[in-house]
Design a protein around this motif. Sequence first.
Motif, PDB file in Angstrom:
ATOM      1  N   MET A 134       0.835  -1.206   0.000  1.00 18.44           N
ATOM      2  CA  MET A 134       0.000   0.000   0.000  1.00 18.44           C
ATOM      3  C   MET A 134       0.867   1.252   0.000  1.00 18.44           C
ATOM      4  SD  MET A 134      -2.896  -1.138   2.765  1.00 18.44           S
ATOM      5  CE  MET A 134      -3.809  -2.670   2.545  1.00 18.44           C
ATOM      6  N   ALA A 135       1.892   1.255   0.829  1.00 16.94           N
ATOM      7  CA  ALA A 135       2.774   2.418   0.919  1.00 16.94           C
ATOM      8  C   ALA A 135       3.542   2.627  -0.384  1.00 16.94           C
ATOM      9  CB  ALA A 135       3.744   2.248   2.087  1.00 16.94           C
ATOM     10  N   LEU A 136       4.006   1.544  -0.977  1.00 13.40           N
ATOM     11  CA  LEU A 136       4.731   1.644  -2.250  1.00 13.40           C
ATOM     12  C   LEU A 136       3.796   2.138  -3.355  1.00 13.40           C
ATOM     13  CD1 LEU A 136       7.281   1.228  -3.894  1.00 13.40           C
ATOM     14  CD2 LEU A 136       6.676  -1.199  -4.131  1.00 13.40           C
ATOM     15  N   GLY A 137       2.567   1.626  -3.356  1.00 13.59           N
ATOM     16  CA  GLY A 137       1.601   2.077  -4.344  1.00 13.59           C
ATOM     17  C   GLY A 137       1.317   3.565  -4.226  1.00 13.59           C
ATOM     18  N   ALA A 138       1.224   4.060  -2.995  1.00 12.63           N
ATOM     19  CA  ALA A 138       0.990   5.488  -2.784  1.00 12.63           C
ATOM     20  C   ALA A 138       2.148   6.313  -3.324  1.00 12.63           C
ATOM     21  CB  ALA A 138       0.792   5.771  -1.302  1.00 12.63           C
ATOM     22  N   LYS A 139       3.364   5.820  -3.121  1.00 17.70           N
ATOM     23  CA  LYS A 139       4.539   6.520  -3.648  1.00 17.70           C
ATOM     24  C   LYS A 139       4.492   6.579  -5.175  1.00 17.70           C
ATOM     25  CE  LYS A 139       7.455   7.484  -0.164  1.00 17.70           C
ATOM     26  NZ  LYS A 139       8.078   8.814   0.052  1.00 17.70           N
ATOM     27  N   LEU A 140       4.200   5.437  -5.801  1.00 16.81           N
ATOM     28  CA  LEU A 140       4.200   5.367  -7.261  1.00 16.81           C
ATOM     29  C   LEU A 140       3.106   6.237  -7.870  1.00 16.81           C
ATOM     30  CD1 LEU A 140       4.836   1.527  -7.703  1.00 16.81           C
ATOM     31  CD2 LEU A 140       6.456   3.394  -8.123  1.00 16.81           C
ATOM     32  N   LYS A 141       1.966   6.332  -7.176  1.00 20.83           N
ATOM     33  CA  LYS A 141       0.837   7.127  -7.682  1.00 20.83           C
ATOM     34  C   LYS A 141       0.846   8.559  -7.155  1.00 20.83           C
ATOM     35  CE  LYS A 141      -2.317   3.205  -8.306  1.00 20.83           C
ATOM     36  NZ  LYS A 141      -3.651   2.640  -7.960  1.00 20.83           N
ATOM     37  N   GLN A 142       1.866   8.864  -6.359  1.00 17.12           N
ATOM     38  CA  GLN A 142       2.017  10.199  -5.781  1.00 17.12           C
ATOM     39  C   GLN A 142       0.778  10.593  -4.961  1.00 17.12           C
ATOM     40  OE1 GLN A 142       3.051  12.645  -9.232  1.00 17.12           O
ATOM     41  NE2 GLN A 142       5.226  12.318  -8.849  1.00 17.12           N
ATOM     42  N   GLN A 143       0.314   9.638  -4.156  1.00 14.61           N
ATOM     43  CA  GLN A 143      -0.796   9.880  -3.251  1.00 14.61           C
ATOM     44  C   GLN A 143      -0.246  10.197  -1.861  1.00 14.61           C
ATOM     45  OE1 GLN A 143      -2.741   6.060  -4.251  1.00 14.61           O
ATOM     46  NE2 GLN A 143      -4.549   7.275  -4.791  1.00 14.61           N
ATOM     47  N   ALA A 144      -0.959  11.033  -1.141  1.00  8.01           N
ATOM     48  CA  ALA A 144      -0.409  11.589   0.101  1.00  8.01           C
ATOM     49  C   ALA A 144      -0.738  10.794   1.357  1.00  8.01           C
ATOM     50  CB  ALA A 144      -0.903  13.018   0.275  1.00  8.01           C
ATOM     51  N   PHE A 145      -1.528   9.728   1.266  1.00  5.41           N
ATOM     52  CA  PHE A 145      -1.933   9.030   2.485  1.00  5.41           C
ATOM     53  C   PHE A 145      -0.774   8.254   3.106  1.00  5.41           C
ATOM     54  CE2 PHE A 145      -2.946   5.797  -0.806  1.00  5.41           C
ATOM     55  CZ  PHE A 145      -2.340   4.663  -0.271  1.00  5.41           C
ATOM     56  N   SER A 146      -0.902   8.018   4.404  1.00  7.30           N
ATOM     57  CA  SER A 146       0.058   7.195   5.142  1.00  7.30           C
ATOM     58  C   SER A 146      -0.554   5.822   5.400  1.00  7.30           C
ATOM     59  CB  SER A 146       0.419   7.852   6.481  1.00  7.30           C
ATOM     60  OG  SER A 146       1.071   9.087   6.286  1.00  7.30           O
ATOM     61  N   THR A 147       0.296   4.847   5.589  1.00  5.55           N
ATOM     62  CA  THR A 147      -0.144   3.491   5.909  1.00  5.55           C
ATOM     63  C   THR A 147       0.402   3.102   7.281  1.00  5.55           C
ATOM     64  OG1 THR A 147      -0.245   2.810   3.588  1.00  5.55           O
ATOM     65  CG2 THR A 147      -0.088   1.061   5.236  1.00  5.55           C
ATOM     66  N   TYR A 148      -0.490   2.600   8.130  1.00  2.00           N
ATOM     67  CA  TYR A 148      -0.128   2.151   9.471  1.00  2.00           C
ATOM     68  C   TYR A 148      -0.386   0.652   9.576  1.00  2.00           C
ATOM     69  CZ  TYR A 148      -0.192   7.129  10.520  1.00  2.00           C
ATOM     70  OH  TYR A 148       0.059   8.480  10.524  1.00  2.00           O
ATOM     71  N   CYS A 149       0.502  -0.037  10.272  1.00  2.00           N
ATOM     72  CA  CYS A 149       0.375  -1.489  10.407  1.00  2.00           C
ATOM     73  C   CYS A 149       0.796  -1.899  11.812  1.00  2.00           C
ATOM     74  CB  CYS A 149       1.252  -2.195   9.376  1.00  2.00           C
ATOM     75  SG  CYS A 149       1.262  -4.005   9.488  1.00  2.00           S
ATOM     76  N   ILE A 150      -0.071  -2.642  12.495  1.00  2.00           N
ATOM     77  CA  ILE A 150       0.284  -3.181  13.808  1.00  2.00           C
ATOM     78  C   ILE A 150       0.657  -4.652  13.654  1.00  2.00           C
ATOM     79  CG2 ILE A 150      -0.582  -3.823  16.092  1.00  2.00           C
ATOM     80  CD1 ILE A 150      -2.171  -1.300  16.190  1.00  2.00           C
ATOM     81  N   ILE A 151       1.853  -4.980  14.126  1.00  2.00           N
ATOM     82  CA  ILE A 151       2.323  -6.360  14.095  1.00  2.00           C
ATOM     83  C   ILE A 151       2.525  -6.858  15.521  1.00  2.00           C
ATOM     84  CG2 ILE A 151       3.474  -6.005  11.873  1.00  2.00           C
ATOM     85  CD1 ILE A 151       6.142  -5.973  13.379  1.00  2.00           C
ATOM     86  N   GLY A 152       2.555  -8.167  15.687  1.00  2.00           N
ATOM     87  CA  GLY A 152       2.827  -8.764  16.983  1.00  2.00           C
ATOM     88  C   GLY A 152       4.281  -9.143  17.118  1.00  2.00           C
ATOM     89  N   ASP A 153       4.756  -9.262  18.354  1.00  2.00           N
ATOM     90  CA  ASP A 153       6.135  -9.702  18.544  1.00  2.00           C
ATOM     91  C   ASP A 153       6.272 -11.191  18.238  1.00  2.00           C
ATOM     92  OD1 ASP A 153       4.689 -10.458  20.781  1.00  2.00           O
ATOM     93  OD2 ASP A 153       6.003  -9.491  22.234  1.00  2.00           O
ATOM     94  N   GLY A 154       5.208 -11.954  18.484  1.00  2.00           N
ATOM     95  CA  GLY A 154       5.255 -13.377  18.158  1.00  2.00           C
ATOM     96  C   GLY A 154       5.375 -13.613  16.666  1.00  2.00           C
ATOM     97  N   GLU A 155       4.571 -12.897  15.882  1.00  2.00           N
ATOM     98  CA  GLU A 155       4.622 -13.085  14.428  1.00  2.00           C
ATOM     99  C   GLU A 155       5.920 -12.565  13.835  1.00  2.00           C
ATOM    100  OE1 GLU A 155       2.075 -10.911  11.726  1.00  2.00           O
ATOM    101  OE2 GLU A 155       1.758  -9.327  13.202  1.00  2.00           O
ATOM    102  N   SER A 156       6.657 -11.764  14.615  1.00  7.12           N
ATOM    103  CA  SER A 156       7.925 -11.247  14.121  1.00  7.12           C
ATOM    104  C   SER A 156       9.007 -12.317  14.055  1.00  7.12           C
ATOM    105  CB  SER A 156       8.394 -10.076  14.994  1.00  7.12           C
ATOM    106  OG  SER A 156       7.498  -8.999  14.895  1.00  7.12           O
ATOM    107  N   GLN A 157       8.667 -13.527  14.448  1.00  9.55           N
ATOM    108  CA  GLN A 157       9.561 -14.670  14.232  1.00  9.55           C
ATOM    109  C   GLN A 157       9.433 -15.201  12.798  1.00  9.55           C
ATOM    110  OE1 GLN A 157       9.679 -17.028  18.384  1.00  9.55           O
ATOM    111  NE2 GLN A 157       7.614 -16.430  17.777  1.00  9.55           N
TER     112      GLN A 157
END
Length: 284
Positions: A134-157
């Motif tokens: 999503m963030a890369l797509g916004a860059k390529l399309k020159q869109q101004a929105f931000s993307t937020y993502c919450i991850i877990g420490d367990g899934e970070s394995q």
Amino acid sequence: MKTVSAQEKINWLQKKSSETRRLILQTVHHAGAGHVGGPLSVTDLLVALYFDVMNIKPDEPLWAERDRFVLSKGHSAIALYTVLALRGYFPVEELKTFDDIDSRLQAHPDMKLLPGLDMSTGSLGQGISAAVGMALGAKLKQQAFSTYCIIGDGESQEGQVWEAADVAAKYELDNLVVIMDYNKLQQFGWKGTEGREREIPIFSPEDRWAAFGWNVLAIDGHDVEQIIEACQQAKRVQGKPTVVIAHTVKGKGVSFMENNYTWHAKVPYAEELKAALEELDMGV
């Protein structure tokens, strides 16, 4: 229009977090199924994002300029549903349908069913890849929105998390903010020194993310003022994605659930629910 002070805003957000926690517990109890520990640890993060940080329109969930959000740790969906309901995406009363076979509120988020969801998640480790896209797509399309993502420490394995982290740094995605719900406790894994403990899923996350080229911030994940400030700092960073290591407590707000892995996915009995709600009332 009445001017609201900074402290009044913080107090209001804290009350909204308490309301969210109450609804999470009541909903899981009513459904007879669901997760508790993770949703309670992530509550303050979601409240801060949806009620202060993100640029959104609940009455126009597909607004093209909205900020995007991905809950990578999809098993904490009940916390997200509760915040979405309180924010006005759908009636709070609908929370009573959680996990019903024909409900829009499934155990994991389904973007094809419910307004306000930008990604279906639940397969741990995959949500951050969607957020990077999503963030890369916004860059390529020159869109101004931000993307937020919450991850877990367990899934970070999961290796996919670090592959996504590498790609985000490569393409300098400064419109991406990842927040790690670092409650240091997962349902499965190696036992710690006491029966209610587990070994920490991931050590020194700040150093790991910095090594991948990210801007790294560490905060108290239950302090809404710190959460908001971290997101504001991320907005000012150029050329790097930001990760916020949010130090949290699993089962936050209920003493007998806090730091107890058995409450990862456990339904409170009536007496446990009563005791939990009384504690939350005292904390308001």
